[in-house]
Scaffold this active site. Sequence first.
Site, PDB file in Angstrom:
ATOM      1  N   GLY A  72      -4.763  -7.784   3.344  1.00 46.21           N
ATOM      2  CA  GLY A  72      -4.209  -9.338   3.422  1.00 46.21           C
ATOM      3  C   GLY A  72      -2.787  -9.482   3.161  1.00 46.21           C
ATOM      4  CB  ALA A  73      -0.695 -12.310   2.399  1.00 49.98           C
ATOM      5  CD  GLU A  74       0.746 -11.603  -2.516  1.00 50.74           C
ATOM      6  OE1 GLU A  74       1.127 -11.041  -3.309  1.00 50.74           O
ATOM      7  OE2 GLU A  74       1.281 -12.488  -1.834  1.00 50.74           O
ATOM      8  CB  ALA A  75      -3.997  -6.343  -2.169  1.00 57.21           C
ATOM      9  CG  ASP A 122      -9.738 -17.614  -1.453  1.00 57.88           C
ATOM     10  OD1 ASP A 122      -9.829 -18.671  -0.677  1.00 57.88           O
ATOM     11  OD2 ASP A 122      -9.473 -16.444  -0.839  1.00 57.88           O
TER      12      ASP A 122
END
Length: 237
Positions: free
Chosen positions: A22-25, A149
């Site tokens: 994902g965008a973070e992990a 989320d």
Amino acid sequence: ASSSSIFGGLGGPEKLELWKQGAEARIYKCSYMGRPALVKERFEKKYRHPELDRKMRNQRTLAEVRAILKCRKLGLDSPVIFHVDFQRSAIVMEAVDGRTMKDTLIEIEGKLADDGEASLRAKTEAADLMQKMGKAIAMMHNGGIVHGDLTTSNFLLRATNELVMIDFGLSFVSTDAEDLAVDLYVLERAFISTHPGAELLFKKVLNAYNGAARYSSRILTKLEDVRRRGRKREMIG
């Protein structure tokens, strides 16, 4: 990729295989002490100052771990945490063996068009699942946790039919009615974008939530405000 090349200092996960990013992990499938597991690693953001980046990743990792542990303490089914490595901002947790609520509902929606008993069974199953979902969210909110989320992809159904809440990466602690209402609104939007019978299904979630949430009337009143603001934004574009 081998565990030594990615998580040399983690001391446990074996047979690591990149599963999602994902965008973070990044999320890796692996084995931990003979059990199927996942490693969620928050990776460095090069555009941030290294010290600030490390601090932010560790704060998010800690918040996620605390939310999962609090949910388990509240009696909610959520992944078992095996290990946390703050050097790598990584969490090693149970790989839940189950289907997403999203896939389950899509399958049920396909049966609703059938005649007679199959359709009736599908309606009963959907109503039961929505009740479980509403109660689970109410228990989480009663404990002062905002998921951040909520989607039908972030609920899994075990083979035993237990409902598991996952992905607490954006979670935070709050008892503010606005925060809790926004949590519900995010789920409502996810329902509308994914499931044709969204309005009726989500109504059943809210009915169960209303019966179990401690301050439900205040939160549901606030949800109406959040909806109005959402509609206004859509009109303005």
